[in-house]
Design a protein around this motif. Structure first.
Motif, mmCIF file in Angstrom:
data_model
loop_
_atom_site.group_PDB
_atom_site.id
_atom_site.type_symbol
_atom_site.label_atom_id
_atom_site.label_comp_id
_atom_site.label_asym_id
_atom_site.label_seq_id
_atom_site.Cartn_x
_atom_site.Cartn_y
_atom_site.Cartn_z
ATOM 1 N N GLY A 1 13.712 2.590 4.294
ATOM 2 C CA GLY A 1 12.834 3.721 4.546
ATOM 3 C C GLY A 1 11.536 3.702 3.768
ATOM 4 O O GLY A 1 11.113 4.730 3.235
ATOM 5 N N LEU A 2 10.869 2.561 3.721
ATOM 6 C CA LEU A 2 9.655 2.438 2.915
ATOM 7 C C LEU A 2 8.444 2.974 3.664
ATOM 8 O O LEU A 2 8.305 2.784 4.871
ATOM 9 C CB LEU A 2 9.412 0.980 2.538
ATOM 10 N N SER A 3 7.544 3.602 2.922
ATOM 11 C CA SER A 3 6.245 3.992 3.472
ATOM 12 C C SER A 3 5.373 2.755 3.623
ATOM 13 O O SER A 3 5.682 1.674 3.095
ATOM 14 C CB SER A 3 5.558 4.993 2.546
ATOM 15 N N ILE A 4 4.266 2.905 4.333
ATOM 16 C CA ILE A 4 3.338 1.783 4.501
ATOM 17 C C ILE A 4 2.831 1.296 3.151
ATOM 18 O O ILE A 4 2.734 0.093 2.895
ATOM 19 C CB ILE A 4 2.169 2.194 5.416
ATOM 20 N N ALA A 5 2.519 2.230 2.263
ATOM 21 C CA ALA A 5 2.002 1.855 0.942
ATOM 22 C C ALA A 5 3.007 1.003 0.176
ATOM 23 O O ALA A 5 2.642 -0.006 -0.451
ATOM 24 C CB ALA A 5 1.653 3.107 0.148
ATOM 25 N N LEU B 1 -4.233 -0.051 -1.680
ATOM 26 C CA LEU B 1 -4.762 0.578 -0.468
ATOM 27 C C LEU B 1 -6.207 1.039 -0.638
ATOM 28 O O LEU B 1 -6.776 1.628 0.275
ATOM 29 C CB LEU B 1 -3.886 1.757 -0.058
ATOM 30 N N THR B 2 -6.792 0.796 -1.801
ATOM 31 C CA THR B 2 -8.186 1.168 -2.034
ATOM 32 C C THR B 2 -9.108 0.044 -1.569
ATOM 33 O O THR B 2 -8.677 -1.109 -1.407
ATOM 34 C CB THR B 2 -8.441 1.430 -3.527
ATOM 35 N N PRO B 3 -10.399 0.340 -1.355
ATOM 36 C CA PRO B 3 -11.339 -0.722 -0.947
ATOM 37 C C PRO B 3 -11.401 -1.884 -1.928
ATOM 38 O O PRO B 3 -11.607 -3.036 -1.523
ATOM 39 C CB PRO B 3 -12.675 0.015 -0.865
ATOM 40 N N HIS B 4 -11.232 -1.608 -3.227
ATOM 41 C CA HIS B 4 -11.317 -2.673 -4.219
ATOM 42 C C HIS B 4 -10.045 -3.512 -4.268
ATOM 43 O O HIS B 4 -10.099 -4.693 -4.623
ATOM 44 C CB HIS B 4 -11.579 -2.090 -5.610
ATOM 45 N N GLY B 5 -8.901 -2.912 -3.911
ATOM 46 C CA GLY B 5 -7.641 -3.634 -4.075
ATOM 47 C C GLY B 5 -7.006 -4.131 -2.804
ATOM 48 O O GLY B 5 -6.076 -4.962 -2.849
#
Length: 269
Positions: free
Chosen positions: A156-160, A256-260
């Motif tokens: 049951g994992l989230s996308i993140a 999930l950030t633009p930098h990472g």
């Protein structure tokens, strides 16, 4: 006796030259390579354990009898992104789990006591807040820690969280590839070792330092499709602390950030 003495001599000569414990600057260089090749920040090593098949040691009972139903001892290794072993523990009982081998090793005790001379916490690339610790990456067999990241459980994992597991796997797989290179070059590891236990342990230690000696000179890039005959030790259910879970959650958000983020990560999961 000749085999054992030769392997011991190889280990004694090469170990300080090709497998010395890194200092702060060395850890930073390892972290830079993991970031460049595996896109995992603040990573200073991938860890794993593998079974080395042997004939039944004399008067050993079932201590070396593993869950795969054969006799073995464990090769535990810490690997850098260039597929070189930075630390090994050879000879633990085949019935032991990865987490137990790590916990009883000198490396595990130094890790828990902050005695590895790791660099101080630093911010992740592209960020200016929340200094993060440098970490090792491993699979589900290890306990989550401030300096040890493992995947989220697979249910049951989230996308993140699925993205985090993917990113961690990209970094962790280098140790699997290192075992593959080791077994395919030193082919006695593909079959049971018919030597006394102490001699077999010396032979594996010699192969590991010879592996490093060759790796820093051959310049080859290896793919993860290499196969090997080394089985993983029996996994065990282990949990981490709230602080270590917070470190993992922050890395999860960072990916999930633009930098990472990586352009292909959502397609890969």
């Amino acid at each position: 006796m000749v085999v054992r003495e030769t392997c011991m001599a190889i280990w004694d000569v090469l170990h300080p030259a090709v497998m010395a414990q890194p200092q702060k600057e060395g850890w930073l260089q390892i972290a830079d390579l993991f970031l460049q090749s595996c896109n995992f920040p603040n990573c200073v090593g991938a860890i794993d354990g593998k079974h080395i098949r042997v004939k039944k040691p004399i008067r050993s009972g079932i201590q070396f009898f593993n869950y795969k139903k054969y006799f073995s001892f464990v090769l535990f290794a810490v690997c850098d992104a260039n597929y070189c072993f930075r630390y090994i523990v050879v000879g633990s009982y085949g019935s032991s789990s990865d987490s137990a081998v790590l916990g009883h090793s000198a490396f595990g005790q130094m890790l828990n006591n902050n005695e590895l001379d790791l660099p101080g916490n630093t911010t992740l690339p592209g960020t200016t807040y929340l200094a993060m610790p440098f970490v090792f990456v491993g699979d589900e067999a290890f306990a989550l820690g401030e300096h040890l990241m493992r995947p989220y459980s697979s249910q049951g994992l989230s996308i993140a969280r699925r993205v985090f597991n993917y990113r961690l796997t990209r970094a962790r797989r280098v140790v699997e590839c290192a075992f593959s290179i080791l077994a395919n070059k030193w082919r006695f590891l593909h079959s049971p070792i018919h030597l006394k236990l102490e001699t077999a342990i010396s032979a594996v230690k010699a192969a590991c330092v010879l592996h490093n000696f060759v790796r820093v000179r051959d310049g080859f890039n290896f793919e993860d499709s290499l196969s090997h005959s080394l089985e993983s030790p029996n996994p065990s259910g282990v949990r981490g602390t709230r602080h270590s879970a917070a470190v993992r959650d922050h890395l999860t958000a960072y990916f999930l950030t633009p930098h990472g983020a990586l352009p292909w990560q959502l397609e890969a999961i």
